[in-house]
Design an enzyme around this catalytic site. Structure first.
Site, PDB file in Angstrom:
ATOM      1  N   ALA A 104       0.813  -1.214   0.000  1.00 34.36           N
ATOM      2  CA  ALA A 104       0.000   0.000   0.000  1.00 34.36           C
ATOM      3  C   ALA A 104       0.845   1.263   0.000  1.00 34.36           C
ATOM      4  CB  ALA A 104      -0.933  -0.022   1.216  1.00 34.36           C
ATOM      5  N   ASP A 152      12.964   3.806   0.797  1.00 32.81           N
ATOM      6  CA  ASP A 152      12.187   3.131   1.849  1.00 32.81           C
ATOM      7  C   ASP A 152      13.084   2.648   2.987  1.00 32.81           C
ATOM      8  OD1 ASP A 152       9.987   3.457   0.243  1.00 32.81           O
ATOM      9  OD2 ASP A 152       9.260   1.417   0.498  1.00 32.81           O
TER      10      ASP A 152
HETATM   11  O1  PMV Z   1       5.167   1.943  -2.957  1.00 31.15           O
HETATM   12  P1  PMV Z   1       6.255   2.322  -2.031  1.00 31.15           P
HETATM   13  O2  PMV Z   1       5.869   3.180  -0.906  1.00 31.15           O
HETATM   14  O3  PMV Z   1       7.104   1.185  -1.618  1.00 31.15           O
HETATM   15  O4  PMV Z   1       7.174   3.387  -2.751  1.00 31.15           O
HETATM   16  C1  PMV Z   1       7.685   3.208  -3.990  1.00 31.15           C
HETATM   17  C2  PMV Z   1       8.396   4.449  -4.357  1.00 31.15           C
HETATM   18  C3  PMV Z   1       8.931   4.425  -5.781  1.00 31.15           C
HETATM   19  O5  PMV Z   1       9.549   5.672  -5.973  1.00 31.15           O
HETATM   20  C4  PMV Z   1       7.787   4.271  -6.766  1.00 31.15           C
HETATM   21  C5  PMV Z   1       9.918   3.299  -5.979  1.00 31.15           C
HETATM   22  C6  PMV Z   1      11.210   3.481  -5.234  1.00 31.15           C
HETATM   23  O6  PMV Z   1      11.940   2.485  -5.126  1.00 31.15           O
HETATM   24  O7  PMV Z   1      11.547   4.589  -4.811  1.00 31.15           O
END
Ligand code: PMV
Length: 321
Positions: A104, A152
């Protein structure tokens, strides 16, 4: 050997998702209202070297040795054993639970990994420094994401607001944690649609390959918004994040990662008094975020619920503790 508990927060990306994969800056903040937890305890009846892994949220109970090497929990555990120089750990049980919604955009995978790495390394008596925790978590993120930017694992490991820019391996990523002198509130509305980040990231890559110039321009604009947002936050003017969120969402629509459900929640938030709103994370489903004042939070939360949000989380960015 006493049991060890480690926790890691969820996260949201405030600005810059997707463009961050292509070297533009992004801002993410921890969300401590949800968290992953790893509890590691000695297993007096287990054979030496045996690690039992329990993850009731995904109905998993297995010995580490029986999991495939590319299972995220196995990869994280093996990485800790290697980093700690322990080939035969004392028999133990590693129990992982999480209140972070899955797939999510709240970093559930990275949070589980960070909690596991911290818990298991502490249990083995080899606490790892943050930099190493984040680096190991990044390797595991590759299983979830394909080509993760690293944002992340960074924000979740440091548990502080992060301005992040992916750079070449010789330069190293730019990671700057920063202060939030005037706290602000964000509502996180979950579409309830599970959307694996790797698919959205892969689709954006194909689109970028087909129309590189156009996508690079979109990514540049997103990067400028992230820079402006950092100035607004550090300058103590969080209300000016609202229009920046709206602009960022419009660019994410052009990039092709919004969805009718996300757009509906974003519109509902704005119409019920939010200062700005956008999708957050990989998109296509998952979460959107809205900037709210104390006076509008309840009304916006109610409107999100009426327009399809399965769950609404309120989080305060810059709160003490
Ligand atoms: O979907 P999430 O919160 O794991 O975030 C992904 C963020 C992106 O920029 C789309 C991918 C990334 O690795 O930074």
């Amino acid at each position: 050997m006493p049991a060890v508990t480690a926790i890691a927060p969820g996260k949201i990306i405030l600005f810059g998702e997707h463009a961050v994969v292509y070297g533009r800056p992004a801002i993410a903040v921890p969300v401590s209202d949800v968290r992953a937890r790893a509890v590691v305890s000695a297993d007096p009846r287990g054979a030496p070297g045996q690690i039992r892994i329990q993850a009731p949220d995904i109905q998993l109970e297995a010995f580490l040795a029986d999991l495939p090497c590319d299972h995220p929990l196995a990869k994280a555990s093996m990485a800790v054993l290697e980093a700690s120089g322990v080939s035969r750990p004392p028999a133990c049980t590693l129990r992982i639970t999480s209140t972070i919604p899955l797939a999510a955009g709240m970093g559930s995978g990275a949070a589980v990994t960070v909690a596991l790495i911290r818990g298991l390394s502490a249990f083995l008596g080899h606490r790892l420094p943050d930099e190493q925790v984040s680096a190991l978590a990044f390797e595991v993120e590759k299983l979830h994401h394909g080509t993760p930017s690293g944002i992340d694992n960074t924000v979740i490991t440091y548990a502080r607001p992060v301005y992040f820019q992916r750079r070449s391996s010789s330069e190293g990523n730019l990671i700057e944690t920063f202060q939030v002198p005037v706290p602000f509130s964000i509502l996180i509305g979950d579409t309830g649609i599970s959307s694996p980040t790797s698919i959205a990231v892969g689709d954006v890559r194909k689109a970028w390959q087909a129309e590189t110039e156009r996508y690079d321009r979109l990514f540049d604009q997103v990067g400028e918004i992230a820079q402006a947002a950092r100035q607004a936050i550090e300058g103590g003017e969080p209300a000016s994040l609202g229009p920046l969120m709206d602009q960022n969402h419009a660019l994410l629509q052009e990039i092709g990662v919004s969805s009718p459900e996300l757009d509906r929640l974003v519109t509902a938030a704005r119409e019920s008094g939010a200062l700005g709103a956008k999708l957050s994370g990989g998109g296509r489903g998952g979460n959107m975020i809205a900037l709210v004042s104390e006076g509008t939070a309840n009304e916006v939360a109610q409107s999100l619920g009426e327009n399809g949000a399965r769950r609404v989380i309120v989080t305060r960015v810059g709160k003490v503790g």
